[in-house]
Design a protein around this motif. Structure first.
Motif, PDB file in Angstrom:
ATOM      1  N   LEU A  66      40.829  25.755  41.816  1.00  0.00           N
ATOM      2  CA  LEU A  66      42.124  26.725  41.737  1.00  0.00           C
ATOM      3  C   LEU A  66      42.460  26.952  41.020  1.00  0.00           C
ATOM      4  O   LEU A  66      43.653  26.608  40.209  1.00  0.00           O
ATOM      5  CB  LEU A  66      42.944  26.577  43.252  1.00  0.00           C
ATOM      6  CG  LEU A  66      42.353  26.331  44.421  1.00  0.00           C
ATOM      7  CD1 LEU A  66      43.142  25.440  45.296  1.00  0.00           C
ATOM      8  CD2 LEU A  66      41.549  28.096  45.222  1.00  0.00           C
ATOM      9  N   THR A  89      35.419  28.734  41.262  1.00  0.00           N
ATOM     10  CA  THR A  89      36.464  29.102  40.886  1.00  0.00           C
ATOM     11  C   THR A  89      37.445  30.154  41.355  1.00  0.00           C
ATOM     12  O   THR A  89      35.955  31.058  41.045  1.00  0.00           O
ATOM     13  CB  THR A  89      36.069  28.672  39.269  1.00  0.00           C
ATOM     14  OG1 THR A  89      37.484  28.395  38.319  1.00  0.00           O
ATOM     15  CG2 THR A  89      35.784  29.789  38.550  1.00  0.00           C
ATOM     16  N   LEU A  90      38.822  29.531  41.380  1.00  0.00           N
ATOM     17  CA  LEU A  90      39.143  31.442  42.054  1.00  0.00           C
ATOM     18  C   LEU A  90      40.096  32.005  40.723  1.00  0.00           C
ATOM     19  O   LEU A  90      41.458  31.082  40.599  1.00  0.00           O
ATOM     20  CB  LEU A  90      39.782  30.748  42.958  1.00  0.00           C
ATOM     21  CG  LEU A  90      40.120  32.182  43.965  1.00  0.00           C
ATOM     22  CD1 LEU A  90      39.257  32.239  44.037  1.00  0.00           C
ATOM     23  CD2 LEU A  90      40.964  31.472  45.398  1.00  0.00           C
ATOM     24  N   VAL A 116      35.562  33.452  41.303  1.00  0.00           N
ATOM     25  CA  VAL A 116      35.919  34.562  42.510  1.00  0.00           C
ATOM     26  C   VAL A 116      37.348  34.636  42.090  1.00  0.00           C
ATOM     27  O   VAL A 116      37.952  34.328  41.431  1.00  0.00           O
ATOM     28  CB  VAL A 116      35.929  33.567  43.774  1.00  0.00           C
ATOM     29  CG1 VAL A 116      35.889  34.754  44.584  1.00  0.00           C
ATOM     30  CG2 VAL A 116      34.636  33.257  44.855  1.00  0.00           C
ATOM     31  N   GLU A 117      37.621  36.571  42.317  1.00  0.00           N
ATOM     32  CA  GLU A 117      38.575  36.869  41.939  1.00  0.00           C
ATOM     33  C   GLU A 117      39.460  37.478  42.689  1.00  0.00           C
ATOM     34  O   GLU A 117      38.705  38.218  43.441  1.00  0.00           O
ATOM     35  CB  GLU A 117      38.225  38.378  40.576  1.00  0.00           C
ATOM     36  CG  GLU A 117      37.934  38.391  39.320  1.00  0.00           C
ATOM     37  CD  GLU A 117      37.297  39.184  38.652  1.00  0.00           C
ATOM     38  OE1 GLU A 117      38.515  40.817  38.209  1.00  0.00           O
ATOM     39  OE2 GLU A 117      36.718  39.325  38.373  1.00  0.00           O
ATOM     40  N   SER A 120      43.852  33.224  46.617  1.00  0.00           N
ATOM     41  CA  SER A 120      43.619  31.533  47.546  1.00  0.00           C
ATOM     42  C   SER A 120      43.433  31.909  48.572  1.00  0.00           C
ATOM     43  O   SER A 120      43.139  31.525  49.105  1.00  0.00           O
ATOM     44  CB  SER A 120      44.721  30.470  46.464  1.00  0.00           C
ATOM     45  OG  SER A 120      45.744  30.824  46.368  1.00  0.00           O
ATOM     46  N   TRP A 123      41.078  34.235  50.097  1.00  0.00           N
ATOM     47  CA  TRP A 123      39.968  33.696  49.336  1.00  0.00           C
ATOM     48  C   TRP A 123      39.678  31.508  50.360  1.00  0.00           C
ATOM     49  O   TRP A 123      38.423  31.859  50.990  1.00  0.00           O
ATOM     50  CB  TRP A 123      39.321  33.193  48.389  1.00  0.00           C
ATOM     51  CG  TRP A 123      39.081  35.310  47.729  1.00  0.00           C
ATOM     52  CD1 TRP A 123      39.471  36.067  46.903  1.00  0.00           C
ATOM     53  CD2 TRP A 123      37.409  35.443  48.298  1.00  0.00           C
ATOM     54  NE1 TRP A 123      38.781  36.552  47.091  1.00  0.00           N
ATOM     55  CE2 TRP A 123      37.676  36.991  47.526  1.00  0.00           C
ATOM     56  CE3 TRP A 123      36.472  35.116  48.950  1.00  0.00           C
ATOM     57  CZ2 TRP A 123      36.880  37.569  47.645  1.00  0.00           C
ATOM     58  CZ3 TRP A 123      35.299  36.243  48.920  1.00  0.00           C
ATOM     59  CH2 TRP A 123      35.247  37.498  47.945  1.00  0.00           C
TER      60      TRP A 123
END
Ligand code: 77R
Ligand code: MG
Length: 215
Positions: A66, A89-90, A116-117, A120, A123
């Protein structure tokens, strides 16, 4: 137009690091941050003494990070993963995500990483359906410090943690995550351990909290 600090960090990676060599990418970023401009990467002291050793001892098949920022810890973690292991990974900030994608590609670890854009909170509940995740073996918390606790509770509720899952939280001293520490150190569902260190590229106190989910 003016470049941003992440763009200048990326330029240093392209200039100084060898394509396909993750260690040289980590070294180039640490040199940039020590010699040119401070940036909020976990850094080499916390990275080598704490992050790398926790990743190696956990030997995780499925990792969540994160807070990608420029991809420094993403590259550190990915370079230590066993074959076929996956790191999601965010990153909330699209400009930082764009830089991170290029740092990750330059390091040659892109096939282990899913960047991933987004938020948190949005997602985490989608991890199972979107990415076929069952549970995470390791979670590296390095995003907004006031979201560590919220997102930990969300991961519990979404069944993303199993007995033995490891949470590793950066910056629990500086900037600090007091509500997270209070919760995780007093919860019977976790066994926690504090690793004292220093804020990246400085002499200021900081540290990471490692917590094992007991199920
Ligand atoms: O704020 C930090 N990280 C989150 C950045 C935004 C995350 C966005 N996002 C990604 C996914 N979901 C949300 C951070 C700050 C500092 C620091 C320490 C001292 C100081 F004087 C200034 C700054 C040191 C770190 O090591 C940090 O990690
Ligand atoms: Mg951090």
């Amino acid at each position: 137009t003016q470049s941003t600090r992440p763009q200048r960090l990326l330029a240093a990676v392209h200039k100084k690091a060898t394509r396909g060599n993750p260690r040289s990418v980590v070294k180039a970023i640490d040199e940039f941050c020590n010699q040119n401009e401070w940036a909020m990467n976990v850094g080499n002291e916390k990275g080598s003494e704490i992050l790398d050793s926790v990743v190696s001892e956990t030997n995780p098949g499925c990792v969540l990070e994160l807070g990608t920022y420029c991809g420094y810890s993403t590259v550190r973690i990915a370079s230590l993963l066993p074959p076929h292991a996956q790191l999601i990974t965010l990153e909330f900030n699209p400009d930082n995500a764009a830089v991170a994608r290029q740092v990750i590609a330059w390091a040659g670890v892109a096939e282990k990483v899913r960047l991933v854009e987004g938020e948190s909170g949005e997602w985490i509940p989608k991890m199972k359906e979107q990415f076929g995740v069952k549970t995470f073996d390791l979670v590296f918390l390095d995003h907004w410090k006031n979201r560590y606790l919220l997102d930990t509770k969300l991961m519990e509720e979404c069944g993303l943690l199993k007995k033995g899952s490891v949470l590793l939280a950066d910056n629990v001293v500086c900037p600090g995550a007091p509500d997270y520490l209070e919760y995780i150190r007093n919860s019977p569902q976790y066994k926690s351990q504090f690793f004292k260190s220093h804020l990246e590229y400085t002499k200021a106190e900081d540290g990471l909290e490692k917590s094992v989910f007991l199920g």
